[in-house]
Design a protein around this motif. Structure first.
Motif, PDB file in Angstrom:
ATOM      1  N   ILE A  95       0.848  -1.200   0.000  1.00 13.00           N
ATOM      2  CA  ILE A  95       0.000   0.000   0.000  1.00 13.00           C
ATOM      3  C   ILE A  95       0.879   1.244   0.000  1.00 13.00           C
ATOM      4  N   ARG A  96       1.976   1.188   0.745  1.00 14.57           N
ATOM      5  CA  ARG A  96       2.887   2.339   0.822  1.00 14.57           C
ATOM      6  C   ARG A  96       3.454   2.690  -0.538  1.00 14.57           C
ATOM      7  N   SER A  97       3.851   1.691  -1.317  1.00 12.21           N
ATOM      8  CA  SER A  97       4.433   1.980  -2.629  1.00 12.21           C
ATOM      9  C   SER A  97       3.412   2.581  -3.576  1.00 12.21           C
ATOM     10  N   VAL A  98       2.152   2.161  -3.427  1.00 10.31           N
ATOM     11  CA  VAL A  98       1.091   2.734  -4.260  1.00 10.31           C
ATOM     12  C   VAL A  98       0.876   4.199  -3.901  1.00 10.31           C
ATOM     13  N   ILE A  99       0.879   4.502  -2.618  1.00 11.21           N
ATOM     14  CA  ILE A  99       0.749   5.899  -2.183  1.00 11.21           C
ATOM     15  C   ILE A  99       1.900   6.734  -2.737  1.00 11.21           C
ATOM     16  N   ASP A 100       3.110   6.205  -2.611  1.00 16.31           N
ATOM     17  CA  ASP A 100       4.286   6.939  -3.082  1.00 16.31           C
ATOM     18  C   ASP A 100       4.247   7.163  -4.592  1.00 16.31           C
ATOM     19  N   GLY A 101       3.586   6.251  -5.319  1.00 13.39           N
ATOM     20  CA  GLY A 101       3.461   6.405  -6.768  1.00 13.39           C
ATOM     21  C   GLY A 101       2.368   7.361  -7.187  1.00 13.39           C
ATOM     22  N   GLY A 102       1.532   7.817  -6.226  1.00  4.65           N
ATOM     23  CA  GLY A 102       0.473   8.781  -6.506  1.00  4.65           C
ATOM     24  C   GLY A 102      -0.893   8.130  -6.592  1.00  4.65           C
ATOM     25  N   ASP A 124      -4.421  -0.473   9.622  1.00  6.02           N
ATOM     26  CA  ASP A 124      -3.229  -0.179   8.830  1.00  6.02           C
ATOM     27  C   ASP A 124      -3.148   1.315   8.515  1.00  6.02           C
ATOM     28  N   ALA A 125      -2.055   1.953   8.908  1.00  2.00           N
ATOM     29  CA  ALA A 125      -1.913   3.404   8.738  1.00  2.00           C
ATOM     30  C   ALA A 125      -1.897   3.805   7.267  1.00  2.00           C
ATOM     31  N   ASP A 126      -1.290   2.994   6.423  1.00  2.00           N
ATOM     32  CA  ASP A 126      -1.245   3.325   4.997  1.00  2.00           C
ATOM     33  C   ASP A 126      -2.633   3.221   4.363  1.00  2.00           C
ATOM     34  N   ALA A 127      -3.391   2.196   4.750  1.00  2.00           N
ATOM     35  CA  ALA A 127      -4.774   2.101   4.267  1.00  2.00           C
ATOM     36  C   ALA A 127      -5.571   3.309   4.714  1.00  2.00           C
ATOM     37  N   GLY A 128      -5.302   3.775   5.926  1.00  2.00           N
ATOM     38  CA  GLY A 128      -5.973   4.976   6.426  1.00  2.00           C
ATOM     39  C   GLY A 128      -5.659   6.193   5.591  1.00  2.00           C
ATOM     40  N   GLU A 129      -4.410   6.327   5.181  1.00  2.00           N
ATOM     41  CA  GLU A 129      -4.021   7.464   4.336  1.00  2.00           C
ATOM     42  C   GLU A 129      -4.743   7.422   2.998  1.00  2.00           C
ATOM     43  N   ILE A 151     -12.593   0.250   6.308  1.00  2.00           N
ATOM     44  CA  ILE A 151     -12.688   1.709   6.270  1.00  2.00           C
ATOM     45  C   ILE A 151     -12.424   2.321   7.644  1.00  2.00           C
ATOM     46  N   LEU A 152     -12.382   1.475   8.681  1.00  2.00           N
ATOM     47  CA  LEU A 152     -12.030   1.971  10.011  1.00  2.00           C
ATOM     48  C   LEU A 152     -10.562   2.386  10.092  1.00  2.00           C
ATOM     49  N   ALA A 153      -9.763   1.957   9.124  1.00  2.00           N
ATOM     50  CA  ALA A 153      -8.356   2.362   9.087  1.00  2.00           C
ATOM     51  C   ALA A 153      -8.197   3.869   8.959  1.00  2.00           C
ATOM     52  N   SER A 154      -9.238   4.547   8.495  1.00  2.00           N
ATOM     53  CA  SER A 154      -9.171   6.005   8.339  1.00  2.00           C
ATOM     54  C   SER A 154      -9.214   6.738   9.672  1.00  2.00           C
ATOM     55  N   LEU A 155      -9.486   6.025  10.769  1.00  2.00           N
ATOM     56  CA  LEU A 155      -9.435   6.636  12.098  1.00  2.00           C
ATOM     57  C   LEU A 155      -7.996   7.028  12.438  1.00  2.00           C
ATOM     58  N   ASP A 156      -7.845   8.145  13.137  1.00  2.00           N
ATOM     59  CA  ASP A 156      -6.508   8.576  13.546  1.00  2.00           C
ATOM     60  C   ASP A 156      -5.879   7.588  14.527  1.00  2.00           C
TER      61      ASP A 156
END
Length: 263
Positions: A95-102, A124-129, A151-156
Motif C-alpha cells: 500500500i505504501r508503494s502505491v501511495i508513493d506512486g500517486g 493499517d496506517a497506509d490504508a488509512g491514508e 474503512i475503520l483504518a481512516s481513524l486517527d
C-alpha cells in the motif's frame, strides 16, 4: 481504452484472534474478491492490488465452495482461475508503494471480504491514508461483507480503537472515533445473525467483536437486511457497502453505477 484503474486493498492475515484464546483460520473470500473484480474488468476497468506487506492475499479455503456461486461449478472455476491466475492478482504492491506512486490515477477503491481485513487492514496506517485521500476527493469506495471494517483504518487511532473493541470498552472506542470521516453514513456489513451462524457452524469459536458493533462505535449508521445471507447493498454518497457473500454481483453493479456517475 480503460475506463480507469481501481485500487484494491487486500489483507495478508491468515488467523484471527478468538474469544478465550486460540485463533480462527481466515483469508480473503474467493467470490467476494473475484466476482466484483471480474465484473469490473468486463466493464472496462483495470485494477491494482495492494496489501500491507506486498504479498498476495491468502484465499479462505472455506470460501472455495459451491454455495457462494449458486451451486454453479463453472462459475466457481472461473473465479478460482481469476484469483490464482489473473496478472493483476499476482502483481501485488505494498500500500505504501502505491501511495508513493500517486493516488490521483485511481478512480475507485475496493475492499474485498473475508474475515482477514479485521486483523490487519482495519488498523493499517497506509490504508488509512488512502481512505482519507479518497474521501477528500469524493472518489467511490466499495467494500463487501467484512471488507467494510477496512474503512475503520481512516481513524486517527485505528490500532487503539481496535484494542478498545476487543476489551469491550465501547465508551473508549467511541471517544477514539470522534470525528470519523464516515460518521453518519448509512452502511452495511456482515450482520450479527450471520456472524453467529459462522461462529456456531464454521468456526466453533466466538469472535473478539462483531462487525456492526465496530462500525456503530465509530459512528456509522449500520443497516442490515432482515433475511440473513441474501443480497443487500447500501449506497451513501461515495461509499458502497455490501452485507454478505451473496451480495457480490449486486455490489459490482452498484459500484460500477457510482463510478460512472463520478467519472
Amino acid at each position: 481504452m480503460s475506463k480507469g484503474t481501481i485500487l484494491v486493498i487486500g489483507s495478508n492475515a491468515t488467523e484471527l484472534e478468538a474469544q478465550g484464546g486460540g485463533t480462527i483460520k481466515i483469508g480473503q473470500f474467493l467470490n467476494e474478491t473475484a466476482v466484483p473484480l471480474m465484473t469490473l474488468v468486463a466493464a472496462g476497468y483495470d485494477f491494482v492490488l495492494a496489501t500491507p506487506t506486498g504479498e498476495k492475499p491468502h484465499m479462505d479455503q472455506d470460501s472455495d465452495a459451491l454455495i457462494y456461486f449458486a451451486n454453479d461449478d463453472e462459475a466457481r472455476s472461473r473465479a478460482r482461475d481469476f484469483f490464482n491466475g489473473h496478472p493483476s492478482m499476482n502483481d501485488v504492491r505494498t500500500i505504501r508503494s502505491v501511495i508513493d506512486g500517486g493516488l490521483d490515477r485511481f478512480v475507485g477503491l475496493f475492499f474485498p471480504g473475508g474475515h482477514a481485513p479485521v486483523v490487519d487492514v482495519m488498523q493499517d496506517a497506509d490504508a488509512g491514508e488512502v481512505l482519507r485521500y479518497f474521501h477528500t476527493k469524493s472518489k467511490p469506495t466499495a467494500a463487501i461483507c467484512h471488507g467494510p471494517t477496512g474503512i475503520l483504518a481512516s481513524l486517527d487511532n485505528a490500532h487503539e480503537f481496535r484494542a478498545a473493541l476487543i476489551d469491550g470498552d465501547t465508551a473508549k472506542a467511541r471517544e477514539l472515533a470522534r470525528g470519523w470521516q464516515y460518521a453518519g453514513y448509512r452502511m452495511t456489513v456482515f450482520s450479527r445473525g450471520e456472524e453467529e451462524y459462522a461462529e456456531d457452524n464454521v468456526f466453533h469459536k466466538k469472535l473478539i467483536f462483531n462487525m456492526p458493533d465496530a462500525l456503530e462505535a465509530a459512528g456509522g449508521n449500520v443497516v442490515n437486511t432482515d433475511q440473513n445471507f441474501t443480497s443487500f447493498v447500501v449506497v451513501d454518497r461515495e461509499l458502497v457497502t455490501a452485507q454478505n457473500p451473496m451480495s457480490d454481483h449486486e455490489l459490482a453493479a452498484k459500484f460500477i453505477e457510482v463510478l460512472g456517475k463520478s467519472a
